[in-house]
Design an enzyme around this catalytic site. Structure first.
Site, short mmCIF file in Angstrom:
data_model
loop_
_atom_site.label_atom_id
_atom_site.label_comp_id
_atom_site.label_asym_id
_atom_site.label_seq_id
_atom_site.Cartn_x
_atom_site.Cartn_y
_atom_site.Cartn_z
N ASP A 128 0.82 -1.22 0.00
CA ASP A 128 0.00 0.00 0.00
C ASP A 128 0.85 1.27 0.00
O ASP A 128 0.32 2.36 0.17
CB ASP A 128 -0.93 0.02 1.22
CG ASP A 128 -2.25 -0.72 0.98
OD1 ASP A 128 -2.67 -0.83 -0.20
OD2 ASP A 128 -2.86 -1.17 1.97
N HIS A 153 -11.55 6.85 5.18
CA HIS A 153 -10.64 7.99 5.31
C HIS A 153 -11.42 9.24 4.87
O HIS A 153 -12.22 9.17 3.92
CB HIS A 153 -9.43 7.86 4.37
CG HIS A 153 -8.27 7.10 4.90
ND1 HIS A 153 -7.46 6.33 4.08
CD2 HIS A 153 -7.74 7.01 6.15
CE1 HIS A 153 -6.48 5.78 4.81
NE2 HIS A 153 -6.63 6.18 6.06
N ARG A 190 -9.81 5.26 11.13
CA ARG A 190 -8.36 5.14 11.18
C ARG A 190 -7.77 6.13 12.21
O ARG A 190 -7.27 5.74 13.24
CB ARG A 190 -7.75 5.38 9.80
CG ARG A 190 -8.20 4.35 8.75
CD ARG A 190 -7.61 2.98 9.00
NE ARG A 190 -8.02 2.02 8.01
CZ ARG A 190 -7.40 1.83 6.84
NH1 ARG A 190 -6.34 2.54 6.52
NH2 ARG A 190 -7.84 0.93 5.99
N CYS A 227 -5.33 9.59 -2.88
CA CYS A 227 -4.58 8.68 -2.00
C CYS A 227 -3.14 8.52 -2.47
O CYS A 227 -2.24 8.28 -1.67
CB CYS A 227 -5.22 7.30 -1.97
SG CYS A 227 -6.88 7.24 -1.32
N ARG A 240 0.72 -1.80 7.62
CA ARG A 240 1.17 -0.55 6.98
C ARG A 240 2.18 0.21 7.83
O ARG A 240 2.77 1.19 7.35
CB ARG A 240 -0.03 0.35 6.65
CG ARG A 240 -0.97 -0.25 5.58
CD ARG A 240 -1.83 0.81 4.91
NE ARG A 240 -1.04 1.76 4.13
CZ ARG A 240 -1.54 2.85 3.56
NH1 ARG A 240 -2.82 3.14 3.68
NH2 ARG A 240 -0.76 3.68 2.88
N1 ARG Z 1 -5.39 -0.03 1.20
C1 ARG Z 1 -5.11 1.23 1.80
C2 ARG Z 1 -5.63 1.25 3.22
O1 ARG Z 1 -6.68 0.73 3.46
C3 ARG Z 1 -5.72 2.34 1.01
C4 ARG Z 1 -5.32 3.68 1.47
C5 ARG Z 1 -5.93 4.77 0.65
N2 ARG Z 1 -5.43 6.02 0.99
C6 ARG Z 1 -6.15 7.10 1.26
N3 ARG Z 1 -5.57 8.24 1.42
N4 ARG Z 1 -7.46 7.01 1.41
O2 ARG Z 1 -5.00 1.78 4.11
#
Ligand code: ARG
Length: 285
Positions: A84, A184, A155, A278, A109
């Site tokens: 990612d 997000h 998140r 993203c 991550r």
């Molecule tokens: N697969 C990543 C996650 O879930 C995607 C992140 C996307 N980034 C964003 N800025 N929305 O963390």
């Protein structure tokens, strides 16, 4: 669907004349190791196959689009195993040259944070603040004029909003996300210019919807269909808006308000829940 949102034909010309692009500096990371091998948001399904060559081409097209628009694109080094890492927006929030670093929620991550810190150090920036609280950078922070809009709910921890305000010395408006598909802030809202934003209200709690309506009475309100193709994961320079090509209603709304939509296709990255924004961290020196 878009017909109701389109303003009278006199408005576009008048508005278009006033839209002013400003040059931006972006950080991106090539999707060399991009894949979907775990699921940490509802968009991801490790059972679905990813065309990695197509992902590379789509990402390169996005990078070239920014350069064609006159923006500077810096590149971070992709790291094997960090699938990612292409989503550079998540690595920090950079305002006035100050770097509020990320602290990723998901262990898969977390190694991205030091990898990006290394890029900032090598690029000659001052220190990156190591945050105490979970936050995923511009995934959950958006800068509009002097203020920072901040998302929490899936998140980023709400305490990170206060931490960012204290570090950056800018008012941070704390917003709550309410729909896991929009995990997000940058999946549900983007900044068009110093005056306004585009967003999908039902992605937010009622109190946050009322807060946004009060702050941005002229906002573009997007449809669910456009939000679900990551239409709100867009990047504006004040005049040109790099937007998912499938977000056709939003593209009409943008044009009607005098912006120049610049459609891009990022189907492969969407399988990880990410779009143009993203992949793009803005560096504000
Ligand atoms: N697969 C990543 C996650 O879930 C995607 C992140 C996307 N980034 C964003 N800025 N929305 O963390």
């Amino acid at each position: 669907m878009s017909a109701t949102a389109v303003t009278p034909t006199t408005a576009p010309t008048a508005a278009a004349a006033t839209r002013q692009a400003t040059r931006r500096e972006y950080l991106m990371c090539p999707p060399t190791y991009f894949d979907v091998v775990y699921a940490i948001n509802p968009w991801m399904d490790p059972g679905v196959s990813v065309d990695r060559d197509l992902a590379q081409r789509q990402w390169a097209e996005l990078r070239d689009t920014y350069r064609r628009l006159g923006h500077t694109v810096q590149l971070a080094d992709p790291q094997p195993g960090l699938v990612d890492m292409v989503f550079a927006a998540n690595c920090a929030l950079v305002v006035d040259g100050k770097i509020y670093g990320a602290r990723f929620r998901e262990p898969v991550r977390q190694p991205e944070a030091p990898a990006y810190r290394a890029w900032f150090a090598a690029a000659g920036f001052g220190g990156v603040l190591l945050p105490r609280y979970v936050n995923e950078g511009e995934g959950d922070f958006a800068v509009v004029r002097d203020i920072v809009l901040a998302g929490a709910g899936f998140r980023t921890e709400p305490a990170a909003h206060g931490e960012a305000q204290e570090f950056l010395g800018r008012p941070v408006v704390s917003l709550r996300l309410a729909d896991p598909r929009f995990y997000h802030l940058d999946t549900a809202l983007f900044v068009l210019d110093d005056d306004t934003i585009a967003y999908y209200p039902p992605a937010f709690t009622l109190g946050s919807q009322r807060t946004l309506a009060r702050l941005f009475p002229n906002a573009i309100v997007a449809s669910e269909a456009d939000a679900l193709v990551l239409g709100l994961n867009s990047v504006s320079d004040g005049a040109n808006v790099v937007v998912a090509q499938a977000a056709t209603g939003l593209i009409d709304q943008l044009a009607a308000r005098g912006y120049q939509p610049v459609p891009v296709g990022l189907s492969e990255l969407a399988k990880a829940g990410g779009g143009a924004k993203c992949c793009t961290l803005e560096i504000r020196r």
